[in-house]
Design a protein around this motif. Sequence first.
Motif, PDB file in Angstrom:
ATOM      1  N   LYS A 132      21.554  52.040  24.101  1.00  0.00           N
ATOM      2  CA  LYS A 132      22.255  52.829  23.345  1.00  0.00           C
ATOM      3  C   LYS A 132      22.082  52.905  21.812  1.00  0.00           C
ATOM      4  O   LYS A 132      21.849  53.728  21.006  1.00  0.00           O
ATOM      5  N   SER A 170      28.897  57.624  22.111  1.00  0.00           N
ATOM      6  CA  SER A 170      27.816  58.997  22.397  1.00  0.00           C
ATOM      7  C   SER A 170      27.754  59.407  21.132  1.00  0.00           C
ATOM      8  O   SER A 170      28.820  59.915  20.332  1.00  0.00           O
ATOM      9  N   TRP A 191      21.849  58.330  28.801  1.00  0.00           N
ATOM     10  CA  TRP A 191      22.789  57.979  28.269  1.00  0.00           C
ATOM     11  C   TRP A 191      23.938  57.123  29.135  1.00  0.00           C
ATOM     12  O   TRP A 191      24.468  56.052  28.758  1.00  0.00           O
TER      13      TRP A 191
END
Length: 66
Positions: free
Chosen positions: A51, A15, A43
Amino acid sequence: MKAFDPDHDASPVPSPCINVCSMNAATGLCEGCLRTIDEIALWGTATENVKRAVWREIRRREEGLF
């Protein structure tokens, strides 16, 4: 911003969140991770390919091309 190359680094894709969550009204981007609210919301369920695409956009935004 984290050192991640979406075209060369292996999975899993990390992330981009750096816990500086503040949306910029002028750009529509989070000031911490440079994602849109839609990218942030997506996400958790996004595929690795999605991603990576988001990371590519982040890198483009970092270069000031947004």
